[in-house]
Design a protein around this motif. Sequence first.
Motif, PDB file in Angstrom:
ATOM      1  N   VAL A 125       0.845  -1.198   0.000  1.00  0.00           N
ATOM      2  CA  VAL A 125       0.000   0.000   0.000  1.00  0.00           C
ATOM      3  C   VAL A 125       0.882   1.251   0.000  1.00  0.00           C
ATOM      4  O   VAL A 125       0.585   2.227  -0.700  1.00  0.00           O
ATOM      5  CB  VAL A 125      -0.984  -0.010   1.191  1.00  0.00           C
ATOM      6  N   GLU A 126       1.980   1.207   0.726  1.00  0.00           N
ATOM      7  CA  GLU A 126       2.932   2.326   0.733  1.00  0.00           C
ATOM      8  C   GLU A 126       3.541   2.537  -0.655  1.00  0.00           C
ATOM      9  O   GLU A 126       3.671   3.671  -1.129  1.00  0.00           O
ATOM     10  CB  GLU A 126       4.035   2.031   1.755  1.00  0.00           C
ATOM     11  N   ILE A 127       3.903   1.449  -1.324  1.00  0.00           N
ATOM     12  CA  ILE A 127       4.428   1.544  -2.697  1.00  0.00           C
ATOM     13  C   ILE A 127       3.370   2.142  -3.605  1.00  0.00           C
ATOM     14  O   ILE A 127       3.661   3.033  -4.407  1.00  0.00           O
ATOM     15  CB  ILE A 127       4.887   0.158  -3.211  1.00  0.00           C
ATOM     16  N   TRP A 128       2.129   1.667  -3.476  1.00  0.00           N
ATOM     17  CA  TRP A 128       1.046   2.214  -4.290  1.00  0.00           C
ATOM     18  C   TRP A 128       0.945   3.726  -4.097  1.00  0.00           C
ATOM     19  O   TRP A 128       0.917   4.484  -5.072  1.00  0.00           O
ATOM     20  CB  TRP A 128      -0.293   1.544  -3.923  1.00  0.00           C
ATOM     21  N   GLU A 129       0.902   4.156  -2.831  1.00  0.00           N
ATOM     22  CA  GLU A 129       0.727   5.577  -2.562  1.00  0.00           C
ATOM     23  C   GLU A 129       1.886   6.417  -3.088  1.00  0.00           C
ATOM     24  O   GLU A 129       1.674   7.465  -3.719  1.00  0.00           O
ATOM     25  CB  GLU A 129       0.532   5.833  -1.068  1.00  0.00           C
ATOM     26  N   SER A 130       3.107   5.974  -2.854  1.00  0.00           N
ATOM     27  CA  SER A 130       4.248   6.763  -3.329  1.00  0.00           C
ATOM     28  C   SER A 130       4.297   6.799  -4.857  1.00  0.00           C
ATOM     29  O   SER A 130       4.614   7.840  -5.454  1.00  0.00           O
ATOM     30  CB  SER A 130       5.561   6.242  -2.743  1.00  0.00           C
ATOM     31  N   LEU A 170      11.660  -3.295 -13.441  1.00  0.00           N
ATOM     32  CA  LEU A 170      10.802  -4.093 -12.560  1.00  0.00           C
ATOM     33  C   LEU A 170       9.406  -4.275 -13.136  1.00  0.00           C
ATOM     34  O   LEU A 170       8.823  -5.357 -13.043  1.00  0.00           O
ATOM     35  CB  LEU A 170      10.729  -3.467 -11.168  1.00  0.00           C
ATOM     36  N   GLY A 171       8.855  -3.228 -13.746  1.00  0.00           N
ATOM     37  CA  GLY A 171       7.554  -3.359 -14.393  1.00  0.00           C
ATOM     38  C   GLY A 171       7.610  -4.368 -15.525  1.00  0.00           C
ATOM     39  O   GLY A 171       6.724  -5.204 -15.684  1.00  0.00           O
ATOM     40  N   LYS A 172       8.670  -4.293 -16.302  1.00  0.00           N
ATOM     41  CA  LYS A 172       8.867  -5.240 -17.405  1.00  0.00           C
ATOM     42  C   LYS A 172       8.971  -6.672 -16.869  1.00  0.00           C
ATOM     43  O   LYS A 172       8.398  -7.598 -17.447  1.00  0.00           O
ATOM     44  CB  LYS A 172      10.131  -4.854 -18.170  1.00  0.00           C
ATOM     45  N   LEU A 173       9.675  -6.852 -15.764  1.00  0.00           N
ATOM     46  CA  LEU A 173       9.799  -8.170 -15.143  1.00  0.00           C
ATOM     47  C   LEU A 173       8.424  -8.706 -14.741  1.00  0.00           C
ATOM     48  O   LEU A 173       8.113  -9.883 -14.985  1.00  0.00           O
ATOM     49  CB  LEU A 173      10.723  -8.083 -13.924  1.00  0.00           C
ATOM     50  N   LEU A 174       7.582  -7.855 -14.167  1.00  0.00           N
ATOM     51  CA  LEU A 174       6.246  -8.289 -13.765  1.00  0.00           C
ATOM     52  C   LEU A 174       5.371  -8.606 -14.981  1.00  0.00           C
ATOM     53  O   LEU A 174       4.596  -9.568 -14.955  1.00  0.00           O
ATOM     54  CB  LEU A 174       5.589  -7.223 -12.885  1.00  0.00           C
ATOM     55  N   ILE A 175       5.488  -7.826 -16.036  1.00  0.00           N
ATOM     56  CA  ILE A 175       4.722  -8.112 -17.255  1.00  0.00           C
ATOM     57  C   ILE A 175       5.185  -9.441 -17.860  1.00  0.00           C
ATOM     58  O   ILE A 175       4.359 -10.279 -18.258  1.00  0.00           O
ATOM     59  CB  ILE A 175       4.853  -6.973 -18.285  1.00  0.00           C
ATOM     60  N   LYS A 176       6.475  -9.662 -17.934  1.00  0.00           N
ATOM     61  CA  LYS A 176       6.982 -10.934 -18.482  1.00  0.00           C
ATOM     62  C   LYS A 176       6.523 -12.119 -17.625  1.00  0.00           C
ATOM     63  O   LYS A 176       6.192 -13.182 -18.156  1.00  0.00           O
ATOM     64  CB  LYS A 176       8.503 -10.890 -18.599  1.00  0.00           C
ATOM     65  N   HIS A 177       6.497 -11.937 -16.305  1.00  0.00           N
ATOM     66  CA  HIS A 177       5.986 -12.986 -15.418  1.00  0.00           C
ATOM     67  C   HIS A 177       4.516 -13.266 -15.747  1.00  0.00           C
ATOM     68  O   HIS A 177       4.094 -14.421 -15.818  1.00  0.00           O
ATOM     69  CB  HIS A 177       6.138 -12.563 -13.955  1.00  0.00           C
ATOM     70  N   GLU A 228      -5.132  -5.321 -13.311  1.00  0.00           N
ATOM     71  CA  GLU A 228      -5.906  -4.376 -12.512  1.00  0.00           C
ATOM     72  C   GLU A 228      -5.010  -3.272 -11.946  1.00  0.00           C
ATOM     73  O   GLU A 228      -5.465  -2.148 -11.748  1.00  0.00           O
ATOM     74  CB  GLU A 228      -6.616  -5.087 -11.357  1.00  0.00           C
ATOM     75  N   MET A 229      -3.775  -3.611 -11.648  1.00  0.00           N
ATOM     76  CA  MET A 229      -2.858  -2.633 -11.071  1.00  0.00           C
ATOM     77  C   MET A 229      -1.420  -3.089 -11.268  1.00  0.00           C
ATOM     78  O   MET A 229      -1.137  -4.286 -11.257  1.00  0.00           O
ATOM     79  CB  MET A 229      -3.157  -2.407  -9.591  1.00  0.00           C
ATOM     80  N   LEU A 230      -0.547  -2.122 -11.468  1.00  0.00           N
ATOM     81  CA  LEU A 230       0.892  -2.368 -11.575  1.00  0.00           C
ATOM     82  C   LEU A 230       1.580  -1.123 -11.029  1.00  0.00           C
ATOM     83  O   LEU A 230       1.453  -0.040 -11.600  1.00  0.00           O
ATOM     84  CB  LEU A 230       1.310  -2.623 -13.021  1.00  0.00           C
TER      85      LEU A 230
END
Length: 146
Positions: free
Chosen positions: A15-20, A87-94, A74-76
């Motif tokens: 949630v902290e990551i989301w907010e920042s 890191l976003g690319k890593l999550l998309i590839k996953h 739904e969220m990234l």
Amino acid sequence: MIVVSYREHDHDKLVEIWESAVRATHTFLEEHHIQFYKKVVSDVLKQRQVEVWEVLNTEQQPAGFIGLHDDFIEMLFIDPSQHGQGLGKLLIKHTFRIKGRHLKVDVNEQNPGAAQFYQKMGFVQIGRSALDGSGNPFPLLHLEIR
């Protein structure tokens, strides 16, 4: 960096990551919007309404996460201090590995960095809505990859 399934003890950090990340990228939102969506995201994560995957840094701490509902992202969100480091690319590839390559996502039109990220990943715009999912006047771009 590794990707792991949602770890309940990381809830507050996510949630902290989301907010920042939102404060860094969603400059069109007012404080009351941020507080409203923060509660929504917290509840969605806590109630496991989406399938969540975390990317962990070398200290095994969350640096970002993705939330999925079937083939829909739904969220990234990535910790702003980690933006541009893959890191976003890593999550998309996953997500490609576990869900296949046909994915959909909605992106705030006022967040051009996110739209550009998804376009680099191969997503194309298939539509647009004038309102977000909560009925607020934050246009959404509907993107898809096949």
